[in-house]
Motif scaffolding. Structure first.
Motif, PDB file in Angstrom:
ATOM      1  N   ASP A 103      35.647  96.051  13.523  1.00 39.25           N
ATOM      2  CA  ASP A 103      34.822  96.140  14.728  1.00 39.25           C
ATOM      3  C   ASP A 103      33.421  96.665  14.428  1.00 39.25           C
ATOM      4  O   ASP A 103      32.476  96.348  15.134  1.00 39.25           O
ATOM      5  CB  ASP A 103      35.486  97.053  15.766  1.00 39.25           C
ATOM      6  N   ASP A 104      33.294  97.474  13.375  1.00 40.27           N
ATOM      7  CA  ASP A 104      31.983  98.059  13.079  1.00 40.27           C
ATOM      8  C   ASP A 104      31.204  97.291  12.005  1.00 40.27           C
ATOM      9  O   ASP A 104      30.265  97.820  11.422  1.00 40.27           O
ATOM     10  CB  ASP A 104      32.136  99.536  12.681  1.00 40.27           C
ATOM     11  N   ASP A 105      31.571  96.032  11.757  1.00 43.41           N
ATOM     12  CA  ASP A 105      30.842  95.223  10.772  1.00 43.41           C
ATOM     13  C   ASP A 105      29.443  94.849  11.252  1.00 43.41           C
ATOM     14  O   ASP A 105      28.595  94.479  10.454  1.00 43.41           O
ATOM     15  CB  ASP A 105      31.605  93.931  10.441  1.00 43.41           C
ATOM     16  N   GLY A 106      29.223  94.896  12.536  1.00 44.90           N
ATOM     17  CA  GLY A 106      27.929  94.458  13.049  1.00 44.90           C
ATOM     18  C   GLY A 106      27.803  92.950  12.914  1.00 44.90           C
ATOM     19  O   GLY A 106      28.751  92.209  13.147  1.00 44.90           O
ATOM     20  N   CYS A 107      26.648  92.498  12.469  1.00 43.19           N
ATOM     21  CA  CYS A 107      26.370  91.076  12.301  1.00 43.19           C
ATOM     22  C   CYS A 107      26.896  90.628  10.933  1.00 43.19           C
ATOM     23  O   CYS A 107      26.406  91.072   9.898  1.00 43.19           O
ATOM     24  CB  CYS A 107      24.864  90.873  12.409  1.00 43.19           C
ATOM     25  N   ARG A 108      27.906  89.753  10.932  1.00 33.92           N
ATOM     26  CA  ARG A 108      28.541  89.310   9.679  1.00 33.92           C
ATOM     27  C   ARG A 108      27.860  88.039   9.164  1.00 33.92           C
ATOM     28  O   ARG A 108      27.833  87.034   9.866  1.00 33.92           O
ATOM     29  CB  ARG A 108      30.030  89.056   9.920  1.00 33.92           C
ATOM     30  N   VAL A 109      27.346  88.119   7.926  1.00 32.61           N
ATOM     31  CA  VAL A 109      26.616  86.998   7.324  1.00 32.61           C
ATOM     32  C   VAL A 109      27.195  86.696   5.943  1.00 32.61           C
ATOM     33  O   VAL A 109      27.220  87.571   5.071  1.00 32.61           O
ATOM     34  CB  VAL A 109      25.107  87.319   7.193  1.00 32.61           C
ATOM     35  N   LEU A 110      27.659  85.463   5.758  1.00 31.67           N
ATOM     36  CA  LEU A 110      28.119  85.024   4.444  1.00 31.67           C
ATOM     37  C   LEU A 110      26.897  84.682   3.602  1.00 31.67           C
ATOM     38  O   LEU A 110      26.052  83.882   4.017  1.00 31.67           O
ATOM     39  CB  LEU A 110      29.038  83.796   4.576  1.00 31.67           C
ATOM     40  N   VAL A 111      26.781  85.310   2.421  1.00 33.30           N
ATOM     41  CA  VAL A 111      25.602  85.113   1.572  1.00 33.30           C
ATOM     42  C   VAL A 111      25.950  84.379   0.281  1.00 33.30           C
ATOM     43  O   VAL A 111      25.233  84.477  -0.714  1.00 33.30           O
ATOM     44  CB  VAL A 111      24.875  86.454   1.285  1.00 33.30           C
ATOM     45  N   ASP A 112      27.041  83.614   0.286  1.00 33.67           N
ATOM     46  CA  ASP A 112      27.433  82.775  -0.848  1.00 33.67           C
ATOM     47  C   ASP A 112      26.969  81.344  -0.607  1.00 33.67           C
ATOM     48  O   ASP A 112      26.931  80.886   0.534  1.00 33.67           O
ATOM     49  CB  ASP A 112      28.958  82.765  -1.021  1.00 33.67           C
TER      50      ASP A 112
ATOM     51  N   ARG B 118      38.873  83.075  10.686  1.00 30.15           N
ATOM     52  CA  ARG B 118      39.133  84.337  10.007  1.00 30.15           C
ATOM     53  C   ARG B 118      37.834  84.992   9.536  1.00 30.15           C
ATOM     54  O   ARG B 118      37.710  86.217   9.520  1.00 30.15           O
ATOM     55  CB  ARG B 118      40.073  84.105   8.824  1.00 30.15           C
ATOM     56  N   ALA B 119      36.863  84.187   9.157  1.00 32.71           N
ATOM     57  CA  ALA B 119      35.598  84.717   8.635  1.00 32.71           C
ATOM     58  C   ALA B 119      34.814  85.476   9.708  1.00 32.71           C
ATOM     59  O   ALA B 119      34.122  86.433   9.404  1.00 32.71           O
ATOM     60  CB  ALA B 119      34.748  83.584   8.064  1.00 32.71           C
ATOM     61  N   GLN B 120      34.902  85.030  10.942  1.00 33.00           N
ATOM     62  CA  GLN B 120      34.170  85.642  12.066  1.00 33.00           C
ATOM     63  C   GLN B 120      32.693  85.862  11.731  1.00 33.00           C
ATOM     64  O   GLN B 120      32.169  86.968  11.860  1.00 33.00           O
ATOM     65  CB  GLN B 120      34.833  86.952  12.497  1.00 33.00           C
ATOM     66  N   LEU B 121      32.042  84.794  11.308  1.00 36.34           N
ATOM     67  CA  LEU B 121      30.643  84.886  10.899  1.00 36.34           C
ATOM     68  C   LEU B 121      29.690  84.725  12.066  1.00 36.34           C
ATOM     69  O   LEU B 121      29.945  83.971  12.984  1.00 36.34           O
ATOM     70  CB  LEU B 121      30.307  83.754   9.918  1.00 36.34           C
ATOM     71  N   ARG B 122      28.574  85.385  11.937  1.00 42.42           N
ATOM     72  CA  ARG B 122      27.433  85.127  12.822  1.00 42.42           C
ATOM     73  C   ARG B 122      26.602  84.000  12.179  1.00 42.42           C
ATOM     74  O   ARG B 122      26.010  83.182  12.853  1.00 42.42           O
ATOM     75  CB  ARG B 122      26.617  86.415  12.955  1.00 42.42           C
TER      76      ARG B 122
END
Length: 122
Positions: free
Chosen positions: A22-31, A42-46
């Protein structure tokens, strides 16, 4: 809420294989490549920001070898210097307070997300 109110925001790194929090904030995949076995749900990316990942030649040259990490860091930071995706991440941090940079590499210390996090916090 103290430190999340900084105008610059803050950056943390996390393996994408770890459960979202819950405290991840804005989730960004950088790969640059989508991580094997992870669904979009499952990734729950922004955002998936491939453009901020190391270039394919640099990634291939590094090959996650510890002894090449110092050279990799210098070359990757040089790529980041002129990369407009860096400003996108800074804007997200200013907007959300916290950005979690997600990566797929096994090693939590010797990877591009760690270099990116330190670059963004300078």
């Amino acid at each position: 809420m103290g430190d999340s109110q900084e105008s610059a925001g803050r950056f943390v790194i996390k393996r994408i294989y770890d459960a979202p929090a819950d405290d991840d904030g804005c989730r960004v995949l950088v790969d640059r490549l989508w991580p094997r076995g992870i669904s979009k749900e499952r990734a729950q990316l922004r955002l998936w920001l491939k453009e901020v990942a190391p270039s394919p030649p640099l990634r291939t040259e590094f090959a996650h070898m510890q002894e090449r990490f110092a050279d990799f860091r210098a070359a990757y930071e040089a790529e980041l210097d002129g990369n407009p995706a860096v400003q996108m991440l800074r804007d997200l941090a200013a907007e959300h307070g916290k950005v979690t940079l997600l990566f797929g590499a096994r090693d939590p210390e010797t990877n591009h997300a760690r270099v990116l996090q330190e670059f963004l916090q300078r």
